[in-house]
Design an enzyme around this catalytic site. Structure first.
Site, PDB file in Angstrom:
ATOM      1  CG  HIS A 131      -1.029   5.523  -1.508  1.00 13.60           C
ATOM      2  ND1 HIS A 131      -2.031   6.485  -2.040  1.00 13.60           N
ATOM      3  CD2 HIS A 131      -1.784   4.541  -1.020  1.00 13.60           C
ATOM      4  CE1 HIS A 131      -3.284   5.799  -1.985  1.00 13.60           C
ATOM      5  NE2 HIS A 131      -2.990   4.812  -1.282  1.00 13.60           N
ATOM      6  CG  HIS A 184      -7.267   8.101   4.545  1.00 11.47           C
ATOM      7  ND1 HIS A 184      -6.734   6.764   5.014  1.00 11.47           N
ATOM      8  CD2 HIS A 184      -7.872   7.623   3.439  1.00 11.47           C
ATOM      9  CE1 HIS A 184      -6.702   5.870   4.012  1.00 11.47           C
ATOM     10  NE2 HIS A 184      -7.641   6.320   3.164  1.00 11.47           N
ATOM     11  CG  HIS A 188      -9.722   8.717  -0.489  1.00 11.43           C
ATOM     12  ND1 HIS A 188      -8.288   8.935  -0.809  1.00 11.43           N
ATOM     13  CD2 HIS A 188      -9.767   7.476   0.120  1.00 11.43           C
ATOM     14  CE1 HIS A 188      -7.399   7.950  -0.149  1.00 11.43           C
ATOM     15  NE2 HIS A 188      -8.287   7.084   0.108  1.00 11.43           N
ATOM     16  CG  HIS A 247      -7.630   1.820  -2.866  1.00 18.63           C
ATOM     17  ND1 HIS A 247      -6.746   2.493  -3.810  1.00 18.63           N
ATOM     18  CD2 HIS A 247      -6.927   1.763  -1.627  1.00 18.63           C
ATOM     19  CE1 HIS A 247      -5.918   3.059  -3.160  1.00 18.63           C
ATOM     20  NE2 HIS A 247      -5.678   2.695  -1.875  1.00 18.63           N
ATOM     21  CD  GLU A 305      -5.589   9.254  -4.970  1.00 18.17           C
ATOM     22  OE1 GLU A 305      -5.649   9.273  -5.951  1.00 18.17           O
ATOM     23  OE2 GLU A 305      -4.422   8.701  -4.218  1.00 18.17           O
ATOM     24  CG  HIS A 325      -1.878   1.036   0.995  1.00 17.96           C
ATOM     25  ND1 HIS A 325      -2.210   1.935   2.245  1.00 17.96           N
ATOM     26  CD2 HIS A 325      -2.937   1.472   0.239  1.00 17.96           C
ATOM     27  CE1 HIS A 325      -3.141   2.796   1.910  1.00 17.96           C
ATOM     28  NE2 HIS A 325      -3.666   2.314   0.619  1.00 17.96           N
TER      29      HIS A 325
HETATM   30 CU1  CUO Z   1      -4.926   3.701  -0.306  1.00 17.38          CU
HETATM   31 CU2  CUO Z   1      -7.338   5.283   1.381  1.00 17.38          CU
HETATM   32  O1  CUO Z   1      -5.478   4.572   1.372  1.00 17.38           O
HETATM   33  O2  CUO Z   1      -6.025   5.154  -0.370  1.00 17.38           O
END
Ligand code: CUO
Length: 679
Positions: free
Chosen positions: A201, A357, A353, A226, A338, A197
């Site tokens: 990113h 978080h 998104h 995702h 995103e 992950h």
């Molecule tokens: Cu990979 Cu929410 O963490 O995008």
């Protein structure tokens, strides 16, 4: 990358290497000590550092050296973007090294390693350089903080690193079995999954210069990668007698799930805050992160995005309407939701998104009254540990589905490969005679923590952790070509449980969301009957264990292989390819399709490197290798009349009943066991 808070003049690695820096590169505190330091910290090798005109670091220096860093915070993203620009702007390798050395002792280590990694991944003169896996640089983000005291003790007392004992990371350290969510902690807290992950990113940043952000179908891949994480998590949940994850879609209700990470930040010397069960989200107003927004902002953005989906078009920042077409709509939405700098209108559609978080990660201290840092949801390296990650992403995925549901369904012509028939599929697992059984079990593996132990004695010191593993297996696929000429086909392999959490057979529209991609590859199909063999390790979604947890000295020593080894840290960890299953055997549908490559192929891809985990990660410096919508053929509602997977099948598809059998034992099969030859 090694020992991120130690100053540059301290030797790194087994061969003591130090940078010979100009005086002004030392931080002020150490300048008067220069002669003394040079004598005390001897080196086997000194790397000269060129003096350059020093970059303006005022923006990235706004983050304190011992603070946490989050890619979900807009202010932090700006600082990272500036630092990446500085690194990318260095005209040659020498200047880049010099800038990196100068920054290292000044910039926050998390921000620094992130920016350095992005720059190394994207500069043409560093494409062969290794990026150390984050678990080695910051092991404290990945494991029980209790191991570090033991590891430091071992390293201090036993000087010969070969005599040092491995420190065992306990399996059940974040919760007991009274917490039912803990049943899937082995997935959420898996080192390889969290590394994947972080790496994803890293390859797909949101806010740096457009030339770096703009990668082929990045918005769509944000959706698909995702979505697959969720599908995989749901398969694990069904393996453990839990229902599918529920969307986090009512932000005024308490959040049932709590999470107590047991992580300490060695850099910040702080514990990662927990979230108590039934906590409630609140409006955020925090000065240090320069961030203020309300739950209502999220609600407005959500409503505007849904309205756009229902209208079939979005408005860009010049108020022009951009249609959400069958092929491009999902990509546009990915960048909006995103969000990334590619969002067509961040004023209107916001930053849904990312700030989701953020609001979750500050649930314990929304106004900074208690001077607490964010929780694990605030960091891409730790977010997947928390059950709420999946609830948040289930909500995000639902928005994408709303769009997908508006698209025309695939008709038979868009699915079939005329004249090409799949007539049989079989799986054979290592150490098992029974066909169509996948075996899972526990395995213990080691990770070297020495690169992440600042101010501790040098030399390797290992921690041992437990993870799921499966016996390796082989697919044998029988394909008949009745066209009389050579055809090319794309073999697409997916799997999903046969029954839902109530034990009832699925409707297609629900089962398609449970389909996890296992592999995808292109093959020539000769006229007549073909038997295709494919090994589990060849999977296009995974990378091998050594690549998630690289040890530099084990890298293959040949040109291309070395290249591939280097920058391909993104990829689902191979040991998590197959869900855990159950002791009795979890019944699953193994789906195999051979689609028409003539309609799948992508022109002008050049010579792709780092393509072996392409399904979830794309290909470095190249186009996504499959023209179809990601998730094809399961990304749409079925054509009229189709209720079940069997009704969905065209002659070029096949479904085999398989079982995943879990044995609650440790096995040590680094290669997953031995496989008999096929007769
Ligand atoms: Cu990979 Cu929410 O963490 O995008």
């Amino acid at each position: 990358f090694e020992r991120p808070t130690e100053p540059v003049f301290m030797p790194k690695g087994d061969k003591a290497v130090v940078f010979d820096v100009p005086d002004e590169y030392l931080v002020e505190r150490y300048r008067p000590l220069k002669n003394d330091l040079e004598q005390r910290f001897g080196a086997d090798e000194r790397i000269p550092v060129k003096t350059i005109s020093l970059p303006d670091l005022s923006l990235p220096l706004q983050l304190g050296r011992r603070e946490q860093f989050s890619l979900f915070l807009p202010h932090h993203r700006k600082m990272a973007a500036r630092l990446i620009d500085i690194f990318m702007g260095m005209r040659n390798l020498e200047d880049f090294i010099s800038a990196a050395v100068y920054c290292r002792d000044r910039i926050n280590p998390f921000l620094y390693i992130y920016a350095l990694s992005v720059a190394i991944l994207h500069r043409s003169d560093t494409s062969e350089l290794q990026i150390a896996p984050l678990v080695e640089t910051f092991p404290d983000k990945f494991m029980d903080s209790a191991v570090f005291a033991q590891v430091k003790e071992e390293a201090s007392i036993v000087t010969n690193s070969e005599q040092r004992l491995k420190v065992e990371i306990p399996v059940d350290y974040t919760a007991s079995n009274l917490e039912i969510e803990h049943r899937v902690a082995y997935f959420r807290e898996d080192l390889g999954i969290n590394l994947h992950h972080w790496h994803w990113h890293l390859v797909y940043p949101t806010d740096v210069s457009r030339s770096i952000v703009k990668k082929d179908r990045r918005g769509e891949l944000f959706y698909y990668m995702h979505q697959q994480v969720l599908a995989r998590y749901n398969c694990e949940r069904l393996s453990n007698n839990l229902g599918r994850v529920k969307r986090l879609n009512n932000w005024r209700d308490p959040i049932e799930e709590g999470y107590f990470p047991k992580l300490d930040s060695q850099v910040a010397s702080r514990v990662w805050p927990p979230r108590f069960a039934n906590s409630r989200l609140q409006d955020i107003d925090r000065e240090p992160e320069q961030i203020r927004f309300d739950i209502q902002d999220l609600e407005r953005w959500r409503d505007r995005i849904f309205a756009a989906i229902h209208r079939g078009s979005v408005l860009n920042d010049m108020d022009e309407s951009i249609p959400l077409t069958e092929s491009k709509g999902i990509d546009i939405l990915g960048d909006i939701i995103e969000s990334s700098t590619l969002s067509v209108n961040r004023n209107l559609y916001g930053d849904l998104h990312n700030l989701g978080h953020t609001i979750i990660s500050f649930i314990h201290d929304p106004e900074n009254k208690n001077l607490e840092q964010f929780g694990v949801m605030g960091d891409v390296a730790t977010a997947m540990r928390d059950p709420v990650f999946y609830r948040w992403h289930a909500f995000i995925n639902d928005i994408f589905l709303e769009h997908k549901n508006t698209l025309p369904q695939y008709n038979v012509n868009q699915l079939d490969h005329p004249g090409v028939l799949v007539t049989g599929v079989q799986i054979l697992s290592a150490d098992t005679k029974e066909p169509n059984v996948l075996n899972t079990f526990w395995e213990k593996s080691d990770v070297d923590l020495s690169r992440g132990l600042d101010f501790a004695p040098k030399g390797s010191v290992f921690a041992q952790f437990t993870h799921l593993q499966h016996a390796k297996f082989r697919y044998t696929i029988q394909v008949e070509n009745r066209t009389g000429s050579l055809k090319m086909g794309t073999v697409r392999i997916f799997m999903a449980p046969k029954f839902d959490e109530r034990g009832l057979p699925w409707l297609f529209r629900d089962q398609k969301e449970m389909m996890i991609e296992l592999d995808k590859f292109v093959v020539p199909i000769k006229p007549g009957v073909n038997k295709l063999d494919r090994m589990s390790e060849q999977s296009s979604v995974t990378i091998p264990f050594e690549r998630s947890f690289r040890n530099l000295s084990q890298a293959p020593q040949t040109g291309v292989a070395l290249d591939r080894y280097m920058f391909c840290g993104c990829g689902w960890p191979h040991h998590m390819l197959i869900p855990k299953g159950t002791a009795d055997g979890l019944p699953c549908d193994l789906f195999v399709m051979v689609s028409n490559w003539a309609e799948d192929k992508v022109e002008g891809r050049g010579d792709p490197v780092c393509a072996d985990a392409a399904s979830y990660c794309g290909v470095r410096d190249s186009l996504y290798p499959d023209k179809r919508s990601m998730g094809y053929p399961f990304d749409r509602q079925p054509r009229p009349g189709v209720q079940t997977l069997r009704q969905f099948l065209t002659p070029n598809m096949y479904v085999q009943n398989v079982k995943i059998k879990f044995t609650n034992e440790y096995k040590n099969l680094t290669d997953g066991g031995t496989l008999p030859h096929r007769n």
